[in-house]
Design a protein around this motif. Sequence first.
Motif, PDB file in Angstrom:
ATOM      1  N   MET A 296      27.572  -0.179  -2.038  1.00 32.70           N
ATOM      2  CA  MET A 296      27.149  -1.462  -2.615  1.00 32.70           C
ATOM      3  C   MET A 296      26.018  -1.293  -3.614  1.00 32.70           C
ATOM      4  O   MET A 296      25.999  -1.927  -4.660  1.00 32.70           O
ATOM      5  N   ALA A 297      25.024  -0.523  -3.248  1.00 30.94           N
ATOM      6  CA  ALA A 297      23.830  -0.395  -4.085  1.00 30.94           C
ATOM      7  C   ALA A 297      23.762   1.037  -4.606  1.00 30.94           C
ATOM      8  O   ALA A 297      24.117   1.971  -3.895  1.00 30.94           O
ATOM      9  N   SER A 298      23.296   1.171  -5.844  1.00 30.99           N
ATOM     10  CA  SER A 298      23.315   2.524  -6.413  1.00 30.99           C
ATOM     11  C   SER A 298      22.208   3.401  -5.833  1.00 30.99           C
ATOM     12  O   SER A 298      22.226   4.616  -6.001  1.00 30.99           O
ATOM     13  N   LYS A 299      21.241   2.807  -5.143  1.00 35.45           N
ATOM     14  CA  LYS A 299      20.191   3.594  -4.476  1.00 35.45           C
ATOM     15  C   LYS A 299      19.522   2.704  -3.433  1.00 35.45           C
ATOM     16  O   LYS A 299      19.660   1.486  -3.491  1.00 35.45           O
ATOM     17  N   PRO A 300      18.778   3.295  -2.496  1.00 32.79           N
ATOM     18  CA  PRO A 300      18.059   2.433  -1.560  1.00 32.79           C
ATOM     19  C   PRO A 300      16.964   1.670  -2.310  1.00 32.79           C
ATOM     20  O   PRO A 300      16.235   2.272  -3.104  1.00 32.79           O
ATOM     21  N   TYR A 301      16.883   0.345  -2.084  1.00 31.50           N
ATOM     22  CA  TYR A 301      15.814  -0.442  -2.707  1.00 31.50           C
ATOM     23  C   TYR A 301      14.558  -0.256  -1.879  1.00 31.50           C
ATOM     24  O   TYR A 301      14.371  -0.941  -0.872  1.00 31.50           O
ATOM     25  N   VAL A 302      13.709   0.687  -2.274  1.00 26.68           N
ATOM     26  CA  VAL A 302      12.439   0.872  -1.564  1.00 26.68           C
ATOM     27  C   VAL A 302      11.298   0.665  -2.550  1.00 26.68           C
ATOM     28  O   VAL A 302      11.425   0.987  -3.733  1.00 26.68           O
ATOM     29  N   ALA A 303      10.205   0.111  -2.051  1.00 23.15           N
ATOM     30  CA  ALA A 303       9.065  -0.168  -2.928  1.00 23.15           C
ATOM     31  C   ALA A 303       7.806  -0.275  -2.078  1.00 23.15           C
ATOM     32  O   ALA A 303       7.877  -0.571  -0.882  1.00 23.15           O
ATOM     33  N   THR A 304       6.661  -0.071  -2.713  1.00 19.66           N
ATOM     34  CA  THR A 304       5.386  -0.276  -2.005  1.00 19.66           C
ATOM     35  C   THR A 304       5.029  -1.759  -2.065  1.00 19.66           C
ATOM     36  O   THR A 304       5.703  -2.556  -2.726  1.00 19.66           O
ATOM     37  N   GLY A 305       3.918  -2.104  -1.421  1.00 20.74           N
ATOM     38  CA  GLY A 305       3.426  -3.476  -1.476  1.00 20.74           C
ATOM     39  C   GLY A 305       3.096  -3.926  -2.891  1.00 20.74           C
ATOM     40  O   GLY A 305       2.996  -5.126  -3.162  1.00 20.74           O
ATOM     41  N   LYS A 306       2.975  -2.987  -3.796  1.00 19.70           N
ATOM     42  CA  LYS A 306       2.625  -3.368  -5.176  1.00 19.70           C
ATOM     43  C   LYS A 306       3.744  -4.162  -5.844  1.00 19.70           C
ATOM     44  O   LYS A 306       3.488  -4.964  -6.741  1.00 19.70           O
ATOM     45  N   TYR A 307       4.979  -3.934  -5.425  1.00 17.68           N
ATOM     46  CA  TYR A 307       6.071  -4.756  -5.976  1.00 17.68           C
ATOM     47  C   TYR A 307       5.843  -6.224  -5.576  1.00 17.68           C
ATOM     48  O   TYR A 307       5.942  -7.136  -6.397  1.00 17.68           O
ATOM     49  N   ILE A 308       5.520  -6.440  -4.314  1.00 16.16           N
ATOM     50  CA  ILE A 308       5.304  -7.812  -3.827  1.00 16.16           C
ATOM     51  C   ILE A 308       4.068  -8.404  -4.511  1.00 16.16           C
ATOM     52  O   ILE A 308       4.051  -9.580  -4.888  1.00 16.16           O
ATOM     53  N   GLN A 309       3.063  -7.576  -4.725  1.00 19.01           N
ATOM     54  CA  GLN A 309       1.853  -8.039  -5.425  1.00 19.01           C
ATOM     55  C   GLN A 309       2.194  -8.479  -6.852  1.00 19.01           C
ATOM     56  O   GLN A 309       1.653  -9.453  -7.360  1.00 19.01           O
ATOM     57  N   ARG A 310       3.119  -7.773  -7.497  1.00 20.82           N
ATOM     58  CA  ARG A 310       3.495  -8.117  -8.870  1.00 20.82           C
ATOM     59  C   ARG A 310       4.285  -9.426  -8.926  1.00 20.82           C
ATOM     60  O   ARG A 310       4.158 -10.205  -9.855  1.00 20.82           O
ATOM     61  N   MET A 311       5.095  -9.678  -7.910  1.00 22.06           N
ATOM     62  CA  MET A 311       5.994 -10.828  -7.955  1.00 22.06           C
ATOM     63  C   MET A 311       5.439 -12.070  -7.269  1.00 22.06           C
ATOM     64  O   MET A 311       6.095 -13.118  -7.250  1.00 22.06           O
TER      65      MET A 311
END
Length: 517
Positions: free
Chosen positions: A424-439
């Motif tokens: 389904m996904a071309s890679k695992p969607y992993v991110a640090t808390g900085k992604y949430i901080q940006r959004m």
Amino acid sequence: MAERRHLVVVLGDQLDLEAAAFDGFDPAVDAVWMAEVAEESTQVWSSQPRTALFLAAMRHFAEALRAAGRPLHYTRLDAPANAGSLAAQLQADIERLRPQRLVMTAPGDWRVLQALRSVADACGLPLDVREDRHFFVTVREFAAHAKGRKSLRMEYFYREQRQRHRVLMDGDGPVGGQWNFDADNREAFDAAGPGAVPPRPVFAPDAITREVLDLVEARFAHHPGRLAGFAWPVTRAQALQALQAFVRERLPRFGRYQDAMWPGEPWLYHSHLSAALNLKLLNPREVVAAAEQAFRDGAAPLASVEGFIRQILGWREYVRGIYWTQMPGYAGRNALDAGHDLPAWFWTGETDMACLRDALVQTLDHGYAHHIQRLMVIGLYALMLGVQPRQVHEWFLAVYVDAVEWVELPNTLGMSQYADGGLMASKPYVATGKYIQRMSPHCQGCRYDPAQSSGERACPYTTLYWDFLLRHESRLARHPRMALQVKNVARLDEPQRQAVRARAAAIRRGEVGGARG
Ligand SMILES: Cc1cc2nc3c(=O)[nH]c(=O)nc-3n(C[C@H](O)[C@H](O)[C@H](O)COP(=O)(O)OP(=O)(O)OC[C@H]3O[C@@H](n4cnc5c(N)ncnc54)[C@H](O)[C@@H]3O)c2cc1C
Ligand code: SF4
């Protein structure tokens, strides 16, 4: 009781008077069969809003059937002789009604199809399973699209559908010269926030819905979620009103803020139409046509309209194809060998992580969270914690009002948990808390710091991100789209690795993140 020709089985997510199961329906000799059964609320721990929406919509659909003059055998949840499961109830009713044939539109769940086939076999009755015309693409067409491809990607499937169904096309090319406006559709709100978001259309419960709410509250008191804010559309007329309100008030800003989050703002510029679509109160063709018309009328920008149509003509059809071509094995996939238990507080929202608490609380209050909350807040946490995919799947199937397995399972198991190893996904969607901080501004109100991966104030997302890369370093190093991320792990020296691992272990023991701060 006179013998019936056809007994037309209608499930709780098949509430469409025009469905194929009704082709050739003759009220003189045919009848409709519907049943509310406890098993559908207990095979996963279905939340109160989800069960209430299904039952309220079913009871309103029963009224529509009666108004259309179609004889109906309807078993209520509180009926004294309720057999408790679809299969047992149908078998009992077949013995009573003695139809010559069962007819139905193809169900959304593999499990339900098997159960009903078994009943038909046991009763020696033919079961006529008809194509579900609700969808743009049949399962057979999807299988033909998938055949011979080394990897499946939604983008190519979506472009094919745009061409085939002449949606947002200008001659042979896409309107605006581009298939994809993703780059315009990833904004966060500025510091002033989303401003005056249009109020969500509220469908105040009528007498039928109030009766259902009382029933669910009494019968499923110990199930998760709350009913106080229940305001979902439960009839086709209400669903059409919700569609019109979305196109008028939210669609113009849908694309721009599709990924944005704001504390205490569950609805933002999303459509909230998934439940109405999945129950078949709305047809995706009319939803896509309404959005395209708004663009043609100059009422909504192309990037928003394309972004919205991509979700319905692209993703929604694509995940259905994945589900039906991969089941039944798909539900058992666990490509990353994840074995941790889902934290119990997922069912209550009692966590001190501000972003996750907000997403869980609105989920329990309304049975709703938007895509990025599901994928990049809730699902992300479960993925990086290493929760067993089946438990994550059962949670997602239980809590959302739009949760039906054909759409929930590929999104959870595939897109969110990477348990299908990349189908389904071309890679695992992993991110640090900085992604949430940006959004979102969540981190400003949180006791944790998204920039820190270890130590007392380390954001659990950031810790678990590095821990995930460490745990899967060798597996992901060869992955073309992960190699760069994995390379960063090399920058961590041994003491840093140990600090990350120690903090991740504390998170897994429930010593961090689990209680309200
Ligand atoms: C872990 C996870 C679980 C999910 N479970 C479900 C589920 O049980 N039922 C469900 O309908 N959707 C599910 N989705 C997809 C998506 O998150 C929801 O469809 C969407 O959030 C519903 O809100 P909305 O109607 O406001 O959507 P909008 O943002 O307004 O999008 C418009 C429509 O597009 C469709 N859509 C958007 N994204 C997807 C997608 N990824 N897959 C299929 N259809 C999509 C929906 O019908 C939706 O109503 C899940 C996503 C994730 C990451
Ligand atoms: S600091 Fe981490 S846990 Fe807290 S809100 Fe930000 S991302 Fe979420």
